[in-house]
Design a protein around this motif. Structure first.
Motif, PDB file in Angstrom:
ATOM      1  N   GLU A 156      32.086-133.860 -10.057  1.00  0.00           N
ATOM      2  CA  GLU A 156      33.249-133.331 -10.748  1.00  0.00           C
ATOM      3  C   GLU A 156      33.412-131.852 -10.413  1.00  0.00           C
ATOM      4  O   GLU A 156      32.642-131.019 -10.868  1.00  0.00           O
ATOM      5  CB  GLU A 156      33.039-133.502 -12.266  1.00  0.00           C
ATOM      6  N   PRO A 157      34.417-131.511  -9.612  1.00  0.00           N
ATOM      7  CA  PRO A 157      34.590-130.105  -9.234  1.00  0.00           C
ATOM      8  C   PRO A 157      34.887-129.240 -10.445  1.00  0.00           C
ATOM      9  O   PRO A 157      35.392-129.731 -11.463  1.00  0.00           O
ATOM     10  CB  PRO A 157      35.808-130.123  -8.298  1.00  0.00           C
ATOM     11  N   ALA A 183      29.369-130.398 -11.107  1.00  0.00           N
ATOM     12  CA  ALA A 183      29.743-130.242  -9.693  1.00  0.00           C
ATOM     13  C   ALA A 183      28.664-130.780  -8.750  1.00  0.00           C
ATOM     14  O   ALA A 183      28.924-130.998  -7.565  1.00  0.00           O
ATOM     15  CB  ALA A 183      30.028-128.767  -9.386  1.00  0.00           C
ATOM     16  N   ASP A 237      38.709-122.569  -4.399  1.00  0.00           N
ATOM     17  CA  ASP A 237      38.486-123.737  -5.248  1.00  0.00           C
ATOM     18  C   ASP A 237      38.678-125.036  -4.484  1.00  0.00           C
ATOM     19  O   ASP A 237      38.003-126.035  -4.743  1.00  0.00           O
ATOM     20  CB  ASP A 237      39.472-123.741  -6.438  1.00  0.00           C
ATOM     21  N   ARG A 238      39.644-125.042  -3.553  1.00  0.00           N
ATOM     22  CA  ARG A 238      39.913-126.278  -2.801  1.00  0.00           C
ATOM     23  C   ARG A 238      38.731-126.617  -1.889  1.00  0.00           C
ATOM     24  O   ARG A 238      38.398-127.774  -1.695  1.00  0.00           O
ATOM     25  CB  ARG A 238      41.185-126.125  -1.946  1.00  0.00           C
ATOM     26  N   HIS A 296      35.569-125.630  -2.429  1.00  0.00           N
ATOM     27  CA  HIS A 296      34.503-126.080  -3.349  1.00  0.00           C
ATOM     28  C   HIS A 296      34.709-127.544  -3.722  1.00  0.00           C
ATOM     29  O   HIS A 296      33.797-128.365  -3.625  1.00  0.00           O
ATOM     30  CB  HIS A 296      34.518-125.198  -4.608  1.00  0.00           C
ATOM     31  N   GLU A 297      35.931-127.853  -4.139  1.00  0.00           N
ATOM     32  CA  GLU A 297      36.281-129.210  -4.577  1.00  0.00           C
ATOM     33  C   GLU A 297      36.023-130.225  -3.463  1.00  0.00           C
ATOM     34  O   GLU A 297      35.458-131.288  -3.685  1.00  0.00           O
ATOM     35  CB  GLU A 297      37.763-129.188  -4.963  1.00  0.00           C
TER      36      GLU A 297
END
Lengths: 232, 232, 232, 232, 232
Positions: free
Chosen positions: C222-223, C218, D70-71, D73-74
């Protein structure tokens, strides 16, 4: 009538990368710095101090004094052109003025040439509760403080005033050869009534008096001599 | 009469870029640093500690002691010339003096050679309300504090005095092999009357005792041995 | 008898310049970092978390645990040799020990392997007024706090003790899949009596659980997968 | 039932060295950044703001929102891969969740698309004395606060909740075209009863709404147009 | 009706590395900076000040004023493109608006062109206890404060309002040729009743008025002339 003076305390910290430069570059940088100091010292008080070994965030302190703030500005402009200042930060800076004291006849309108090996410097701010006391009460409280100080004749105090000019109310500077006695005095002052009205009295700087060239030499390898000659 | 000593705690943090240097450059830098330490250690107490793994803002701590502050200044000037210091910052620095205690006969005028695996160090400032109590009252309150400390004979305390010299009033350093017992003692001290008069007691440093060379080796790859030999 | 453990929270922030390195250099640096983690994880608990997107001053957190502090020191020495650490700072670091609680039977002498998607971590300091209460009173007040916590069985608490070891008194770490429920619990706890005795409970870190390799991935592109596999 | 959302405020400050790069490198870095924003904006709210000329420690702010952390973070992982982020720091970062208010029916479970030219953002923490009041009393006090806000219908408030997630309790964001009216409202709110329970409400950020590309263009030379088009 | 204005104080600190650049690069960087200032000064008030020798954390201050915040944003965008800003940080930044005073008829809706040699600037925050007083009481208390100020007619005050816009409530700026008188006034104001309601009034900046080109020249070697011409 003696005139009030501006007093400036300028603390320098060298970038560790400066010590990676070659000998010639470092020597030239220090020479230019010393020349700026010598120019200013013609006609103005200038004192240098090493803080190597006493602080982690400062290597050298310059104390400059002038009746006209333009001279102090000018000095720092020229200083800034020296090679040394191209690798230095100014982590602390105190600007103040001399002024007769409300509480004591021993007023000082000038910082005097060096008398002692050490200068202990700190910014000082009193609580607002102090200023809410009436003037007589403040005078009474200060007499206990002053009397205790007089038990230590080997310690000399310079107080200057930063109200409106800088982040503290006062800059206090104690000069002495006897660090242990000074520490004892400060500890004893904690139990005085005046001490309850202290809001801030840090950071505290233990500054070792030295001619400019010696303070500079201490930056890259030559300690101040055991027998330090005081004065510029 | 035994003399008072200056005590200096110097914390170092290496620039991550130092680890990008070649092996030879790093080895030379550490050798020069160790040589400066060895010189000072002839005739003065010097102790080294690793803080790798216990702090994020410090890698190594040096504790130096001398009757004359010039010796500590000189030591730091020479140290500053080592290759290692060209890539290091000094995030924390504490200057203090030893002094007989007002409250206890177990006064210490010197920090002693290493006895324990850990040294727990922190700067300490009391509230002004503490100093407004009369001396007898302060003495009474300190006896509870001291009595609790005596329940932990495996923990040894060194107190030194920074009044007027540095940003704290005291530097306290507890030495022991038993970190859990020390943590328990500090937690129990929170409920004593004296604890109410604490203004500041952080940052706290868990320092792992090590010979200078081992503390240096821990900076770039070699952990302190499981069985640490105490003393320089 | 189960033993107390040292617990270490190590937060890393990468220098933006690290992302300017070539792919190979970055991959090698992360491989070395992961290898150090894998070594330590044989026989010790080690957990990794990403803080990318939740904090601005941290990218990754490692939680390491050992009965012997030497192991944690050793782990950080080896970690420091990885290419990744040559471009990283440690903006936050918490050292603590596990210990049975005074107030609850659910004492934890070890941090356990991952159960939840999030770990919410913060350092915690109580006021001195808290410690001036007698033990029964403190016990009574904590029962309200604990009872409220029990209304949220999906949230698991790990408390560890930093007295004397580090700058806080406790490090608290709440583990759950349900961030909204955790936020609600913390808000409700503000109105409890115990909350009045909180001196400091920040910074707060929202840490996303991940295998070491995913937390490292990350850092440069790459999440973490939507469905995160918990545990190393 | 409408769902709660995570809300993230990410403030960026460019290294002055970034402006020394060539035009192509800067353009590519901004393009990659904008592409990451465009990807996230498909299906999530994303807003950009310039703080050039309003703050010294921030150049640009992104407000991102998603039901799933998560979105967010991504999004930040992908953003971190852009050339621009290789020269940027994140001096401030606030993570929060939307939640129905205890005190008002005008609850907001989503930050809405842009309506105003300015967004005034600050973290907010109440004193513990506030939480010691009973719920009715708190409700009563908030009504005065809310009534005063209603006198300024041109100002819209978004409150989000950081309890347990980040260093503040609330993140408040006021949206309006009328900065003078907003300043007047905040000054008037100082005299309300609720104001006495404020512990911290700084730093305050004056953010100028702009499409992502315009906020990026303002980093290296092209000011936002006088007539700003709101919305992405 | 005269309009309210935005007022922006922007403090710059040059990276010491800037002084290591060649003469041409430095001259070009300053020319571009001066050109941006000249553009803005057509139609807007712009004043420059040197802080070389008065502060350690700032070299130069720009005071810009406009009815429309877009103009100030635009000015800073263009300024940021100058070569000088590629080596500068902005350690302090204050954004405020002019506004008629509640307490005095001498309201100022514009900062005026230079009258004095010095501008003393600081951010100002009052305690919440102040705002809990009723309006008449606040008015009464301010009259003592204002009366004392009137004893110093050589000192002119500009107050601007940062509520909701920036981290302070007010930015105060005192203009005078007489630094000693200003220091005396500030010291005397400490004993007024209004002073008890001050929460924060630091940092304090002693700024020396200068045309832009002179303030720039002071950065690399040419001090402001002894007889400074005020005004742009």
């Amino acid at each position: 009538m003696p005139a009030r003076h501006f007093v400036k305390y300028t603390f320098l910290k060298l970038d560790p990368a400066w010590r990676r430069l070659g000998d010639d570059a470092r020597a030239a940088g220090k020479r230019e710095f010393a020349a700026a100091c010598a120019d200013f010292a013609e006609g103005h008080l200038l004192r240098a101090f090493s803080t190597v070994g006493t602080r982690g965030d400062s290597d050298l302190m310059l104390l400059s004094q002038a009746q006209n703030l333009d001279r102090i500005h000018e000095f720092h402009v020229v200083l800034g052109q020296s090679g040394l200042m191209k690798w230095a930060q100014v982590p602390y800076s105190f600007l103040a003025m001399t002024k007769p004291s409300e509480y004591s006849d021993e007023s000082r309108l000038e910082v005097r040439p060096a008398h002692g090996k050490y200068l202990f410097v700190y910014p000082f701010v009193k609580t607002r509760a102090w200023y809410a006391l009436d003037a007589d009460e403040r005078y009474r409280i200060m007499q206990e403080h002053i009397a205790l100080g007089r038990e230590y004749p080997q310690i000399e105090l310079n107080t200057s005033y930063s109200f409106g000019l800088d982040d503290q109310e006062f800059v206090v500077a104690f000069e002495t050869d006897d660090a242990a006695a000074f520490g004892d005095l400060v500890q004893r002052l904690r139990t005085t009534e005046s001490s309850r009205y202290t809001l801030r009295d840090t950071p505290v700087f233990t500054c070792i008096s030295a001619p400019v060239e010696r303070a500079l030499a201490a930056l890259d390898g030559e300690p101040l001599a055991a027998e330090i000659e005081v004065g510029l």
